[in-house]
Design a protein around this motif. Sequence first.
Motif, PDB file in Angstrom:
ATOM      1  N   GLY A  58       0.956  -1.210  -0.013  1.00 23.30           N
ATOM      2  CA  GLY A  58       0.598   0.261   0.060  1.00 23.30           C
ATOM      3  C   GLY A  58       0.663   1.187   0.306  1.00 23.30           C
ATOM      4  O   GLY A  58       0.124   2.150  -0.526  1.00 23.30           O
ATOM      5  N   THR A  59       2.402   0.923   0.179  1.00 24.24           N
ATOM      6  CA  THR A  59       3.046   2.390   0.230  1.00 24.24           C
ATOM      7  C   THR A  59       4.286   2.074  -0.263  1.00 24.24           C
ATOM      8  O   THR A  59       4.719   2.921  -0.466  1.00 24.24           O
ATOM      9  CB  THR A  59       3.261   2.665   1.339  1.00 24.24           C
ATOM     10  OG1 THR A  59       4.644   1.012   2.074  1.00 24.24           O
ATOM     11  CG2 THR A  59       2.278   2.620   2.889  1.00 24.24           C
ATOM     12  N   TYR A  60       3.541   1.025  -1.195  1.00 30.15           N
ATOM     13  CA  TYR A  60       5.304   1.163  -2.529  1.00 30.15           C
ATOM     14  C   TYR A  60       5.378   2.238  -3.166  1.00 30.15           C
ATOM     15  O   TYR A  60       6.188   3.115  -3.192  1.00 30.15           O
ATOM     16  CB  TYR A  60       4.870  -0.309  -3.145  1.00 30.15           C
ATOM     17  CG  TYR A  60       6.339  -0.118  -4.031  1.00 30.15           C
ATOM     18  CD1 TYR A  60       7.097  -1.065  -3.697  1.00 30.15           C
ATOM     19  CD2 TYR A  60       5.906  -0.396  -5.393  1.00 30.15           C
ATOM     20  CE1 TYR A  60       8.407  -1.361  -4.660  1.00 30.15           C
ATOM     21  CE2 TYR A  60       6.821  -0.439  -6.300  1.00 30.15           C
ATOM     22  CZ  TYR A  60       7.961  -0.710  -6.004  1.00 30.15           C
ATOM     23  OH  TYR A  60       9.132  -1.217  -6.931  1.00 30.15           O
ATOM     24  N   ALA A  61       4.323   2.664  -3.626  1.00 31.29           N
ATOM     25  CA  ALA A  61       4.517   3.532  -5.216  1.00 31.29           C
ATOM     26  C   ALA A  61       5.399   5.214  -3.907  1.00 31.29           C
ATOM     27  O   ALA A  61       5.552   5.480  -4.594  1.00 31.29           O
ATOM     28  CB  ALA A  61       3.414   4.044  -5.144  1.00 31.29           C
ATOM     29  N   LEU A  87       2.507   1.332  -9.417  1.00 31.87           N
ATOM     30  CA  LEU A  87       3.121   2.926  -9.501  1.00 31.87           C
ATOM     31  C   LEU A  87       2.064   3.559 -10.502  1.00 31.87           C
ATOM     32  O   LEU A  87       2.371   4.874 -10.403  1.00 31.87           O
ATOM     33  CB  LEU A  87       4.429   2.658 -10.087  1.00 31.87           C
ATOM     34  CG  LEU A  87       6.317   2.199  -9.820  1.00 31.87           C
ATOM     35  CD1 LEU A  87       6.973   2.017 -10.221  1.00 31.87           C
ATOM     36  CD2 LEU A  87       5.741   2.889  -7.945  1.00 31.87           C
ATOM     37  N   ALA A  88       1.446   2.160 -11.493  1.00 32.30           N
ATOM     38  CA  ALA A  88       0.698   3.070 -12.706  1.00 32.30           C
ATOM     39  C   ALA A  88       0.098   4.261 -12.069  1.00 32.30           C
ATOM     40  O   ALA A  88      -0.023   5.405 -12.774  1.00 32.30           O
ATOM     41  CB  ALA A  88       0.254   1.542 -13.945  1.00 32.30           C
ATOM     42  N   GLY A  89      -0.258   3.254 -11.122  1.00 33.68           N
ATOM     43  CA  GLY A  89      -2.020   4.868  -9.826  1.00 33.68           C
ATOM     44  C   GLY A  89      -1.472   6.128  -9.411  1.00 33.68           C
ATOM     45  O   GLY A  89      -2.341   6.999  -9.417  1.00 33.68           O
ATOM     46  N   HIS A  90      -0.217   6.232  -9.426  1.00 32.88           N
ATOM     47  CA  HIS A  90       0.765   7.138  -8.874  1.00 32.88           C
ATOM     48  C   HIS A  90       1.677   8.276 -10.376  1.00 32.88           C
ATOM     49  O   HIS A  90       2.693   9.137 -10.023  1.00 32.88           O
ATOM     50  CB  HIS A  90       1.690   6.749  -7.943  1.00 32.88           C
ATOM     51  CG  HIS A  90       0.567   6.393  -6.813  1.00 32.88           C
ATOM     52  ND1 HIS A  90       0.050   6.557  -5.877  1.00 32.88           N
ATOM     53  CD2 HIS A  90       0.577   5.302  -7.174  1.00 32.88           C
ATOM     54  CE1 HIS A  90      -0.759   6.448  -5.114  1.00 32.88           C
ATOM     55  NE2 HIS A  90      -0.563   5.254  -6.031  1.00 32.88           N
ATOM     56  N   ARG A  91       1.081   8.002 -11.031  1.00 34.42           N
ATOM     57  CA  ARG A  91       2.200   9.038 -12.636  1.00 34.42           C
ATOM     58  C   ARG A  91       1.953  10.636 -12.613  1.00 34.42           C
ATOM     59  O   ARG A  91       3.117  10.726 -12.337  1.00 34.42           O
ATOM     60  CB  ARG A  91       1.807   8.271 -14.037  1.00 34.42           C
ATOM     61  CG  ARG A  91       1.712   6.850 -14.472  1.00 34.42           C
ATOM     62  CD  ARG A  91       1.310   7.191 -16.111  1.00 34.42           C
ATOM     63  NE  ARG A  91       1.622   7.880 -16.586  1.00 34.42           N
ATOM     64  CZ  ARG A  91       2.786   7.710 -17.221  1.00 34.42           C
ATOM     65  NH1 ARG A  91       3.682   7.299 -17.094  1.00 34.42           N
ATOM     66  NH2 ARG A  91       3.226   9.232 -17.876  1.00 34.42           N
ATOM     67  N   ASP A  92       0.766  10.961 -11.973  1.00 37.77           N
ATOM     68  CA  ASP A  92       0.523  11.704 -11.838  1.00 37.77           C
ATOM     69  C   ASP A  92       1.294  12.547 -10.371  1.00 37.77           C
ATOM     70  O   ASP A  92       2.267  13.804 -11.169  1.00 37.77           O
ATOM     71  CB  ASP A  92      -1.245  12.348 -11.741  1.00 37.77           C
ATOM     72  CG  ASP A  92      -1.725  12.401 -12.964  1.00 37.77           C
ATOM     73  OD1 ASP A  92      -1.068  12.367 -14.197  1.00 37.77           O
ATOM     74  OD2 ASP A  92      -2.696  12.785 -12.277  1.00 37.77           O
TER      75      ASP A  92
END
Length: 393
Positions: A58-61, A87-92
Amino acid sequence: MKPLRVLVTDAETTKALAIVRALGPTTEVWTASHSPAALAAWSRFVRKHLVHPRDALGTYAGWVLDACRRHRIDGVIAPEEKSSFLLAGHRDAFQAENILLAVPELRVLEKAIDKARTIEIARQCGVRTPATRIVDERRQVIPAARELGYPVVIKPRHSQYWTGSCFIPTDGVRYATSERELTHALASLPDRIPAPLVQRFVPGRGVGICVLLGHDGSPCAEFAHERLRDLRPTGSGSVLRRSIAVDEELREASLRLLREMGWWGVAMVEFRVDESDGRWYLMEINGRFWGSLQLAIDAGVNFPRLLLDVMRGETVAPPPYQTGVVLRWWLGDLVRALHILQGRPEGFTGCYPGRLSWIKELFGRQPPGTLNQVLRWNDPWPALGEIVSLAWR
């Protein structure tokens, strides 16, 4: 010009090692893994290795983003599906920090991760697939198999199913030649995953079409290989493979499918060629770097370097490469031997090696000029590190 500082995640994998070696001469490479003894971290090309908590998905990104901020990382390459997804869910957030992220948008990545969605898109754009039934519930699997006719393949929709808090490994495909075997195969599936696909079994050999697409869908690199030996004799990633010329028809099918998805970056499109009639069928898309990446690099296509060029907005033209290059993953061959000794899996009707064939495969003569995937005399320590990192797991 100052070289880029790039973080390569999943350093415990052979593909991460290939990326490190490909970028090392011109790039400042850092690695990250849950293991302090990760394979790629042993390379002489690694400036520093970072260790993250093993199960803090849950905290990886957030951990990766914070590491990039603290260490002034310019770009991140995530070779594995799980890390790419997280990571893809945090591209922004990465874009806001001007950090290059070598992962497609999450909505695009999910089309490759979910094999049912891949099949549906392939049908829409006319890419041939095995006869397939997509069902909503497990109780529909047996009627679907009766409709297709045995033998059938039971294929989980995801290699690793994300529940929202953890990944559930699905342990690959199952095979069935009868309703009894199918019932047993269904019982072996994890409880919390979606209903699997049901496909008619296609015998033959595997061919991988590897591509790098620009943000506009233009081909920036291409490569093809054939599998000479698979890790699992029923079909899987390979342990012995050879570079071949890209088949024009498979290239066109791969590009059509990936463009329909809105893909950019690297991907390997897997096909199986039925040797009885030469017809090809789509198996799946690996929306990430593939296990045999080192073969493409050895043959002349430096996918990691070209990917960085694409991420930086540079113009990239597909380079030529050498066919007939053979690469062997020795440790993978050892794991293959264990699979052979276990015998033919229930329901599998394809060709399967005899129980003593592993001796010749493991210790016998290999194709002329065969390269070792991990052991390189200009970077020898990962060969030892592979054994240490395996024990660490």
